[in-house]
Scaffold this motif. Structure first.
Motif, mmCIF file in Angstrom:
data_model
loop_
_atom_site.group_PDB
_atom_site.id
_atom_site.type_symbol
_atom_site.label_atom_id
_atom_site.label_comp_id
_atom_site.label_asym_id
_atom_site.label_seq_id
_atom_site.Cartn_x
_atom_site.Cartn_y
_atom_site.Cartn_z
ATOM 1 N N VAL A 175 0.857 -1.189 0.000
ATOM 2 C CA VAL A 175 0.000 0.000 0.000
ATOM 3 C C VAL A 175 0.888 1.231 0.000
ATOM 4 N N ARG A 182 -5.258 6.647 1.302
ATOM 5 C CA ARG A 182 -4.567 6.105 2.478
ATOM 6 C C ARG A 182 -4.899 6.907 3.723
ATOM 7 N N TRP A 185 -8.395 5.901 4.901
ATOM 8 C CA TRP A 185 -8.411 4.589 5.551
ATOM 9 C C TRP A 185 -7.889 4.701 6.982
ATOM 10 N N HIS A 230 -2.310 -4.384 -0.315
ATOM 11 C CA HIS A 230 -3.553 -4.694 -1.006
ATOM 12 C C HIS A 230 -3.522 -6.191 -1.317
ATOM 13 N N THR A 231 -4.572 -6.901 -0.930
ATOM 14 C CA THR A 231 -4.582 -8.362 -1.044
ATOM 15 C C THR A 231 -5.898 -8.830 -1.650
ATOM 16 N N SER A 232 -5.792 -9.775 -2.582
ATOM 17 C CA SER A 232 -6.976 -10.344 -3.227
ATOM 18 C C SER A 232 -6.844 -11.864 -3.245
ATOM 19 N N SER A 296 -11.110 -7.961 -8.067
ATOM 20 C CA SER A 296 -10.197 -8.288 -6.973
ATOM 21 C C SER A 296 -10.876 -8.391 -5.610
ATOM 22 N N SER A 298 -10.325 -6.507 -3.281
ATOM 23 C CA SER A 298 -9.116 -6.484 -2.452
ATOM 24 C C SER A 298 -9.398 -5.868 -1.085
ATOM 25 N N GLN A 300 -7.000 -4.824 2.793
ATOM 26 C CA GLN A 300 -5.648 -4.543 3.267
ATOM 27 C C GLN A 300 -5.253 -5.523 4.370
#
Length: 325
Positions: A175, A182, A185, A230-232, A296, A298, A300
């Protein structure tokens, strides 16, 4: 029940041209298969490995995120072989990946990985995604005694769902960039921290924050104050036909071990359903190309959360090829 459900498609059967396109490996990636050691200890949370392959890159004065996207995949093209592999965009990052994974897991071995989607003319293709059940500032569980991917590997043992091929893909990217996003978040995360720690007004009087609320606030603060990714998480289910949705739920059950009883965070399963056949093809192609794209969902993750998702199994299973014979 949604009246549109009976019109939604769960799978598509690719044409010969689409099969050729999907089988072709996506360009721009170097892929290595990872074989876990049989006797050496395998860490349940390889955090040092994740730190070693993290590269924070941006341009346009920090606005655009140009950090490399890395893919971790669990593939079962045949019930007798379960394959674990990483794909990275540069040869230099591949060397870093091999070095840092060997440092964290001595005895690990590497071979050439596979690309493309293992689909044939008789197959149907469908899929699903995993997303966080609560806001992603609540951390997933990452204090495992054994590698949590043991449960995913067990769900894909050689006697399970023998008529179905699986491709599980985890994409991650640091990220960075997009400073306003950002900032927002972090602002929302710290608002939640403040709410959890403050006194709660009740009908009669007020009460102090409970010990559990304080622990939740500490967990969120730990996550918000560190580098994140960032995760998917996406699945392809190939050849299951009308059982595609149940196959998605069955294999995603292996990820129940990431549920965090302290924060209430968990991974929620979403089967890909659409009115248009081409949308399913686009989803499959996004997985092949290892791109976040619009498919995605996605969320975090912190370093230890991501490291848990990338763990190599230490379970003795016939379809897992280890470093030693």
């Amino acid at each position: 029940m949604n009246p549109l459900n009976r019109f939604l498609k769960l799978t598509f059967q690719p044409t010969e041209e689409e099969i050729e396109q999907l089988q072709r490996p996506g360009t721009g990636f170097y892929t290595v298969e990872v074989r876990p050691p049989k006797r050496e200890k395998i860490p349940s949370v390889p955090s040092e490995f994740v730190k070693g392959v993290t590269e924070l890159q941006s341009k346009w004065f920090g606005v655009k995120n140009t950090s490399p996207i890395v893919s971790f995949e669990i593939r079962r093209s045949h019930p007798g072989k379960l394959r674990f592999q990483f794909s990275v965009p540069t040869k230099r990052l591949e060397r870093k990946l091999r070095t840092h994974l060997t440092n964290q897991i001595p005895g690990v071995r590497f071979s050439e990985g596979a690309g493309g989607v293992p689909v044939t003319s008789e197959d149907t293709v469908g899929g699903g995604l995993l997303t966080t059940g609560r806001k992603d500032w609540y951390p997933l569980r990452h204090d495992h005694n054994d590698p949590p991917n043991n449960s995913v590997a067990s769900a894909l043992h050689r006697h399970a769902m023998r008529d179905t091929k699986f491709l599980i893909q985890i994409l991650f990217q640091p990220v960075i960039g997009k400073p306003l996003r950002r900032w927002y978040w972090r602002k929302r995360a710290y608002q939640r921290i403040s709410y959890l720690r403050k006194e709660k007004e009740k009908l009669w009087g007020s009460r102090s924050a409970t010990p559990r609320e304080k622990r939740q606030a500490n967990s969120i603060e730990d996550k918000a104050g560190t580098n994140r990714f960032h995760t998917s998480i996406r699945f392809l289910v190939i050849g299951a036909g009308e059982y595609t949705q149940s196959r998605v739920k069955e294999v995603s059950g292996g990820y129940n071990t990431f549920e965090n009883p302290e924060t209430g965070q968990y991974l929620n399963t979403k089967t890909v359903k659409t009115l248009r056949r081409n949308t399913l093809f686009d989803f499959t192609q996004a997985v092949r190309d290892r791109k976040f794209s619009g498919w995605s969902r996605s969320f975090q993750t912190s370093n230890p959360e991501l490291a848990s998702l990338l763990s190599l199994p230490n379970t003795q299973q016939e379809n897992i090829q280890t470093a030693e014979p």
